[in-house]
Design an enzyme around this catalytic site. Structure first.
Site, PDB file in Angstrom:
ATOM      1  CG  HIS A 165      42.795  56.609 -57.938  1.00 59.34           C
ATOM      2  ND1 HIS A 165      42.099  56.985 -59.055  1.00 59.34           N
ATOM      3  CD2 HIS A 165      43.782  57.511 -57.783  1.00 59.34           C
ATOM      4  CE1 HIS A 165      42.659  58.073 -59.573  1.00 59.34           C
ATOM      5  NE2 HIS A 165      43.687  58.410 -58.810  1.00 59.34           N
ATOM      6  CE  LYS A 225      34.287  45.108 -64.703  1.00 56.75           C
ATOM      7  NZ  LYS A 225      34.060  46.527 -64.408  1.00 56.75           N
ATOM      8  NE  ARG A 226      45.106  43.504 -63.258  1.00 56.28           N
ATOM      9  CZ  ARG A 226      46.372  43.812 -62.997  1.00 56.28           C
ATOM     10  NH1 ARG A 226      46.977  44.768 -63.692  1.00 56.28           N
ATOM     11  NH2 ARG A 226      47.043  43.168 -62.065  1.00 56.28           N
ATOM     12  CE  LYS A 262      38.671  45.619 -60.757  1.00 56.08           C
ATOM     13  NZ  LYS A 262      38.197  46.989 -61.079  1.00 56.08           N
ATOM     14  CB  THR A 269      37.110  54.613 -66.286  1.00 52.52           C
ATOM     15  OG1 THR A 269      38.140  53.623 -66.154  1.00 52.52           O
ATOM     16  CG2 THR A 269      37.345  55.715 -65.270  1.00 52.52           C
ATOM     17  CE  LYS A 320      37.887  53.877 -70.587  1.00 49.87           C
ATOM     18  NZ  LYS A 320      39.027  53.112 -70.032  1.00 49.87           N
TER      19      LYS A 320
HETATM   20  C1  26V Z   1      47.915  50.125 -56.235  1.00 49.31           C
HETATM   21  C2  26V Z   1      49.093  49.449 -56.209  1.00 49.31           C
HETATM   22  C3  26V Z   1      49.564  48.929 -54.959  1.00 49.31           C
HETATM   23  C4  26V Z   1      50.998  48.574 -54.990  1.00 49.31           C
HETATM   24  C5  26V Z   1      51.363  47.810 -56.208  1.00 49.31           C
HETATM   25  C6  26V Z   1      51.076  48.572 -57.453  1.00 49.31           C
HETATM   26  C7  26V Z   1      49.798  49.267 -57.393  1.00 49.31           C
HETATM   27  C8  26V Z   1      49.306  49.778 -58.559  1.00 49.31           C
HETATM   28  C9  26V Z   1      48.127  50.446 -58.564  1.00 49.31           C
HETATM   29  C10 26V Z   1      47.433  50.607 -57.401  1.00 49.31           C
HETATM   30  C11 26V Z   1      46.207  51.407 -57.443  1.00 49.31           C
HETATM   31  C12 26V Z   1      45.002  50.635 -57.329  1.00 49.31           C
HETATM   32  C13 26V Z   1      43.913  51.602 -57.332  1.00 49.31           C
HETATM   33  C14 26V Z   1      43.204  51.685 -58.646  1.00 49.31           C
HETATM   34  O1  26V Z   1      43.667  51.355 -59.716  1.00 49.31           O
HETATM   35  N1  26V Z   1      42.023  52.175 -58.524  1.00 49.31           N
HETATM   36  C15 26V Z   1      41.111  52.295 -59.610  1.00 49.31           C
HETATM   37  O2  26V Z   1      41.159  53.632 -60.042  1.00 49.31           O
HETATM   38  C16 26V Z   1      40.269  53.871 -61.104  1.00 49.31           C
HETATM   39  C17 26V Z   1      40.489  55.300 -61.529  1.00 49.31           C
HETATM   40  O3  26V Z   1      40.112  56.173 -60.518  1.00 49.31           O
HETATM   41  C18 26V Z   1      38.850  53.621 -60.648  1.00 49.31           C
HETATM   42  O4  26V Z   1      37.995  53.816 -61.742  1.00 49.31           O
HETATM   43  C19 26V Z   1      38.701  52.202 -60.137  1.00 49.31           C
HETATM   44  O5  26V Z   1      37.425  52.015 -59.600  1.00 49.31           O
HETATM   45  C20 26V Z   1      39.741  51.941 -59.086  1.00 49.31           C
HETATM   46  O6  26V Z   1      39.736  50.577 -58.707  1.00 49.31           O
END
Ligand code: 26V
Length: 849
Positions: free
Chosen positions: A394, A585-586, A591, A695, A699
């Site tokens: 992701h 968004k975050r 971004k 995403t 929406k």
């Molecule tokens: C990474 C980490 C790293 C360690 C700490 C906790 C944590 C929590 C989540 C993540 C994942 C980050 C990746 C993420 O959220 N990607 C997003 O995924 C969406 C669904 O596929 C996508 O639409 C976004 O573009 C993408 O940034």
């Protein structure tokens, strides 16, 4: 382990082996035990009766004495009882007809409120509303009482929630496995413009949607050592002897399909100690030590890590990851599969989808179960394991790829580290075989990184073990092949595939935008709810002036609804006749919330400096929503800057109310459901090559907002579908970004070359927005002028030009409406039902079609 851990407790306090067996012979002989479960009558009276029963017998109060919370809990339990028969029936049907099921392994599920969705799925909205009216209860107040389960950070967690919704709607067997965090994503507040985090105690007022099953608890080991022995045939056997154990208690949540009688299960694990405390130690007077084990265990599922994208390498996070996948594999193999299944058939029974690298430790765990516990030889176990997993990536940010230092991993999971080493050894033999003499490649591809410290690269482990690897949008999957995992792609090109993300039309159109749904239903019928491509039938109505007017009326009413909400929720006034320009968004540098802010400041600066006559400013409200990871300093500074600019611009009479900047705190799913349907313009302005998919972009488009965006993530596909005339495209392409970086990007040269950009930045730098305090914004400005890793300054010119196009287009309401209708009509592709179909066809059940 270090002293942070409790002293070793190895108890086998798991429920007696019988506790999770099905009941005795009663089941076989009594109609009551095996016959169908009946739901309460689907009438207003039936609903009222069930509701009052829940209030009286579930809550122990009479209606006249009940609080809103009592009423909410009783209403939720009433809806639950209507879904119950379907839930039991779905389980029964699935057990009778075993097929390959999906085990979705995700550390996050960002569910949003449940009441509205479950009423919609069970088609009880009308009945429930009348029933509440009969009881003299304000249904809206009860809806407002629900605290959303925020068990995720952002896109990745919300995607998991959309996927399980779609699978239930498509009657596909799926168990969603995850963690029941006691505290979800923090509640954001602002104090003097700065983000302050508060704990999200979502369980405090009761949790009517969950079903704890302590009798189905499983044991999870941590720490300790391994022992190897040789049997009489000379075969080596290894056994892991954990130093301590934790109990995983499953909590079940209903995942109802849309009006199809299907209810799937989400199984979230909560960690508990095997014994509350050590009585002997307690009696000896060491109270702190006596409850150490309990504290250790309960910490594991205590709180969601609020970073998305920068892994901190924290031990507790690895404990969380191992905890939930160990529970899930144990649960599936021992408690879900029928007893008599030969584990060689495991791939015919399950496919575990790894939602990013967070659950990847499941790979060595399955190997450990098969080899150490079930006596498989290594090769056969590996063959099975490789068919049981698939991996979704992701991200594109290299810093977001998880790696676990081997000393940490070896301390916490010594056997798993051994298994990972062996997987790596055999994998590297394969690499040498395929590319003889290429030791550079071997080093690059090793699952174990040597620099800057020895560490396990979880994305590599997932890629080696997974039957398939997918990205989440076309561009992302291509960059995954070319840039992130090119060596792996060279070795196994057929392993790589794309599944473009999607969103559930039930929550994000039907539920969130009732007015638009009604208009669509009236125009083309209701088939779109489960077959979103049917929205295509709306295309001809883009040329129908009457329809366009009704479309505008919907948008207007949605703005009014948002305006009411913000007034009560945040004390904010939203101007009705403004273009509503939204970036939610975050908060992350890639971004580019700063680029949006530079645009805002440039408009303001234009008026201040006399460059732009005020009557030429398009009345516009810019709405931000964003949480920053608590440890992400730059992101927090950007939040402060947005709030500072908002305060100044909103109150400066020179703007005559034509530019408003709003930043309601604590953006979450609940707020999204109100904001998105009201928006005119959707900001999707990440630097090309950085946003995996997005995403939110889908929406907004589906709710009739137009996108201003770069060629990044799923924007590329949105643009493709809606057409250039109905999308405000700007900025560099991904190759252009790379080229500029190669040439040497000097942000200050853009500042020097563009007088508007210079004036904009200078105004911020002058302290104009921070009461004269220049230092308060220097971190953000220094970063922009001297580093600007995401090239906001390079994007400024084309972004402003695109905003001009937006304003010209908005000035023609008929043409604008036409475009918004075409956006809705052409975005059916972005249903998560289609994503699930793609996963089924390409990954989960290929060749089944
Ligand atoms: C990474 C980490 C790293 C360690 C700490 C906790 C944590 C929590 C989540 C993540 C994942 C980050 C990746 C993420 O959220 N990607 C997003 O995924 C969406 C669904 O596929 C996508 O639409 C976004 O573009 C993408 O940034």
């Amino acid at each position: 382990m270090t002293s942070t851990h409790p002293h070793p407790v190895i108890t086998d306090e798991s429920p007696s082996a019988d506790a999770n067996r099905r009941g005795p012979s009663f089941e076989a002989s009594h109609e009551l035990a095996t016959g169908p479960v009946t739901s309460p009558p689907r009438t207003v009276d039936g609903f009222v009766r069930e509701f009052l029963d829940q209030l009286n017998f579930g809550q122990g109060v009479k209606l006249s004495q009940s609080t809103i919370n009592d009423q909410y809990l009783a209403l939720a339990r009433t809806v639950r009882s209507y879904l119950m028969a379907s839930w039991l029936e779905t389980g029964h049907r699935r057990r009778k007809n075993p097929t390959r099921i999906v085990g979705y392994l995700s550390a996050e599920y960002l569910l949003g409120r449940q009441l509205g969705n479950n009423l919609l799925a069970s088609d009880l909205q009308g009945i429930a509303e009348q029933a509440m009216e009969q009881c003299g209860i304000d249904m809206a107040a009860l809806r407002g009482q629900e605290v959303e389960p925020g068990l995720g950070n952002g896109g990745l967690g919300r995607l998991a929630a959309c996927f399980v919704d779609s699978l239930a709607t498509m009657d596909q067997p799926c168990i969603g496995y995850g963690i029941r965090y006691e505290y979800g994503i923090f509640r954001q507040t602002f104090v003097e413009g700065r983000q302050v985090e508060e704990p999200d105690s979502w369980l405090r007022l009761g949790s009517p949607w969950e079903f704890p099953h302590p009798e189905r608890a499983v044991q999870v080991g941590f720490g300790g050592h391994t022992e190897t022995s040789v049997d009489e045939d000379g075969t080596e056997h290894t056994r892991w002897v954990p130093a301590w154990q934790v109990r995983g208690v499953p909590y079940h949540y209903m995942v109802p399909g849309f009006r199809n009688g299907v209810v799937n299960t989400l199984r979230l694990w909560s960690a508990e100690a095997n014994q509350a405390f050590d009585l002997q130690t307690f009696n000896a007077g060491d109270y702190a030590q006596a409850s150490r084990a309990e504290i250790f265990a309960e910490n594991i599922s205590k709180v969601l890590y609020p970073d998305d994208s920068t892994p901190q390498g924290k031990e507790l996070r690895l404990q969380q990851q191992y905890f939930f996948v160990a529970c899930s594999l144990r649960d599936f193999i021992e408690n879900t599969l029928p007893r008599d299944v030969d584990l060689r058939e495991l791939p015919q029974r399950i496919i575990f989808q790894l939602n990013d690298t967070h659950p990847v430790i499941a790979v060595p765990e399955l190997m450990r179960i098969l080899v150490d516990e079930k006596g498989f030889d290594w090769d056969e176990a590996w063959d099975i394991t490789q068919q049981c997993f698939a991996y979704t990536c992701h991200t594109l940010l290299p810093e977001a790829l998880e790696v676990w230092p081997v000393d940490l991993l070896g301390r916490l999971l010594p056997r798993h580290l051994e298994i990972i080493y062996r997987i790596n050894e055999e994998f590297l033999l394969e690499v040498r075989d395929a590319f003889p003499g290429d030791e550079g490649r071997v080093r690059r591809m090793s699952i174990i990184a040597e620099q800057p410290q020895r560490a396990v690269r979880m994305a590599y482990l997932a890629t080696v073990a997974g039957a398939k690897v997918n990205g989440v949008a076309e561009l992302h999957s291509q960059l995954l092949r070319d840039d992130v995992l090119p060596d792996f792609h060279a070795m196994w090109p057929e392993k790589f595939t794309n599944v473009t993300n999607g969103i559930t039309p039930r929550r994000f159109l039907y539920l969130a935008n009732r007015r638009l749904s009604d208009l669509i239903n009236e125009t083309i019928g209701t088939g779109w709810v489960t077959d979103l491509e049917q929205l295509r039938q709306l295309e001809p109505y883009a040329d129908d002036a009457d329809f366009r007017q009704r479309f505008r009326d919907v948008k207007h009413a949605n703005k009014e609804r948002l305006s009411k909400l913000l007034r009560v929720r945040d004390g904010i006034e939203l101007s009705q006749d403004h273009l509503l320009d939204v970036m939610v968004k975050r908060l992350h540098e890639y971004k580019r919330q700063t680029l949006k802010l530079l645009h805002v400041v440039s408009v303001y600066e234009g008026v201040l400096s006399g460059r732009t006559p005020i009557d030429q400013v398009t009345p516009r409200t810019v709405l931000f929503g964003a949480k920053a990871a608590p440890g992400y300093h730059m992101a927090k500074e950007i939040i402060f800057l947005i709030n500072s600019v908002a305060e100044t611009v909103n109150t400066d009479p020179v703007m005559d109310g034509r530019l408003q900047v709003l930043f309601p705190a604590n953006y979450n799913v609940t707020l999204a459901e109100k904001v998105i349907p009201a928006a005119d313009l959707s900001e999707q302005i990440s630097l090309a090559g950085k946003e995996a998919s997005g995403t939110g972009n889908m929406k907004f488009a589906l709710n009739g907002a137009l996108t201003i965006g770069t060629l990044d993530g799923a924007n590329v596909e949105i643009l493709d579908l809606v057409g250039e005339d109905n999308f405000f495209l700007f900025g560099m392409t991904e190759p252009e970004v790379e080229e500029l970086r190669q040439r040497g990007y000097v942000p200050s040269s853009f500042y020097e070359a563009d007088p508007v950009l210079k004036a904009t930045i200078d105004l911020i730098g002058s302290g104009h927005f921070t009461g004269g305090d220049r230092g308060a914004v220097s971190a953000v400005l220094d970063n922009l002028l001297n580093h600007d890793p995401f090239m906001a300054l390079a994007g400024f010119g084309s972004y402003l030009e695109a905003q001009d196009r937006v304003e010209r287009a908005y000035a023609d309401p008929e043409a604008w409406s036409r475009s918004t209708i075409l956006n809705v009509a052409r975005c059916g592709f972005f249903s998560s039902d289609r994503s699930m179909r793609d996963y089924l066809d390409r990954i989960w059940l290929p060749g089944d079609a």
